[in-house]
Design a protein around this motif. Sequence first.
Motif, PDB file in Angstrom:
ATOM      1  N   GLY A 147      13.152  47.686 -21.760  1.00 20.19           N
ATOM      2  CA  GLY A 147      13.554  49.059 -21.437  1.00 20.19           C
ATOM      3  C   GLY A 147      15.017  49.378 -21.676  1.00 20.19           C
ATOM      4  N   LEU A 148      15.667  48.628 -22.564  1.00 20.65           N
ATOM      5  CA  LEU A 148      17.098  48.863 -22.812  1.00 20.65           C
ATOM      6  C   LEU A 148      17.380  49.288 -24.252  1.00 20.65           C
ATOM      7  N   GLY A 149      16.410  49.920 -24.879  1.00 22.23           N
ATOM      8  CA  GLY A 149      16.588  50.349 -26.268  1.00 22.23           C
ATOM      9  C   GLY A 149      17.786  51.244 -26.479  1.00 22.23           C
ATOM     10  N   LYS A 150      18.149  52.020 -25.449  1.00 21.85           N
ATOM     11  CA  LYS A 150      19.268  52.961 -25.586  1.00 21.85           C
ATOM     12  C   LYS A 150      20.567  52.427 -24.991  1.00 21.85           C
TER      13      LYS A 150
ATOM     14  N   GLU B  39      19.998  46.381 -14.934  1.00 18.65           N
ATOM     15  CA  GLU B  39      20.092  46.380 -16.402  1.00 18.65           C
ATOM     16  C   GLU B  39      20.621  45.044 -16.918  1.00 18.65           C
ATOM     17  N   GLN B  40      21.599  44.466 -16.202  1.00 11.50           N
ATOM     18  CA  GLN B  40      22.104  43.153 -16.605  1.00 11.50           C
ATOM     19  C   GLN B  40      20.997  42.102 -16.532  1.00 11.50           C
TER      20      GLN B  40
ATOM     21  N   ALA C 147      11.040  45.510  -8.034  1.00 14.07           N
ATOM     22  CA  ALA C 147       9.693  45.874  -8.484  1.00 14.07           C
ATOM     23  C   ALA C 147       9.684  46.172  -9.980  1.00 14.07           C
ATOM     24  N   GLN C 148      10.757  46.789 -10.485  1.00 12.45           N
ATOM     25  CA  GLN C 148      10.842  47.082 -11.920  1.00 12.45           C
ATOM     26  C   GLN C 148      10.926  45.793 -12.739  1.00 12.45           C
ATOM     27  N   ILE C 149      11.685  44.828 -12.228  1.00 12.51           N
ATOM     28  CA  ILE C 149      11.792  43.542 -12.934  1.00 12.51           C
ATOM     29  C   ILE C 149      10.434  42.850 -12.972  1.00 12.51           C
ATOM     30  N   MET C 150       9.679  42.925 -11.886  1.00  8.16           N
ATOM     31  CA  MET C 150       8.325  42.341 -11.874  1.00  8.16           C
ATOM     32  C   MET C 150       7.421  43.031 -12.891  1.00  8.16           C
TER      33      MET C 150
END
Length: 228
Positions: free
Chosen positions: A137-140, A153-154, A185-188
């Motif tokens: 999810g870090l394309g931008k 994000e890191q 939860a997002q990392i999972m």
Amino acid sequence: MDATPTPILTVKGVERSFQVGGEQLHVLKGIHMELKPEQLVMLRGRSGSGKTTLLNLIGGLDQPSNGEIMFQGHSFHQCSDDERTQIRRRDIGFIFQSYALMPLLSAWENVELGLRMAGAPRSEWKSRVTHCLELVGLGKRMDHRPFELSGGEQQRVAIAKAIVHRPSLLLADEPTAELDSQMGAQIMSVFRSIIATEKVTICMTTHDPTILEVADHVYEMVDGRFIS
């Protein structure tokens, strides 16, 4: 998929002791476990329960005092340091609690570094780095340096770096410990999509009860042993 897939890693009767001030400190006391393909496995326990020591043994960063560790047909516990280093470089990815990113490099450059270290052909770098950063999810945010990114994000950059060389096993030490529950939860969710896309097995340590429900298997650890 076969109903009973062959485990990619098995741990049999593993013990680990350390010499502390003339005394033997028994950290692991007879561990048996399996990691099966494309599973998310959690080692849950309090600080000091032995879960990080076990993770280091699984990743070949340390060797057991007794017992066997088999990884994809290799007797990991009998390999030389050089052999274990080669296996790690090729087949295992690591995610650390502290992210372990190079502060002066962009997200892109940090992930590319993972491919350089693995000795991947230069022709693959651009497409593979892009794919891994988009997957988390870090394309931008590819051109941002770590200090310009949030903790979550890191951690995603660290995940992309850990999978970029196509390992079959990903090891993560408390990957949500520094994050709030929403970020955790997002990392999972990222882990589940990585398992589906990259066909990787993930083994992680945690003491966070809120994320256990996404695991395929949880090993509860108390005082160097698994409890059922």
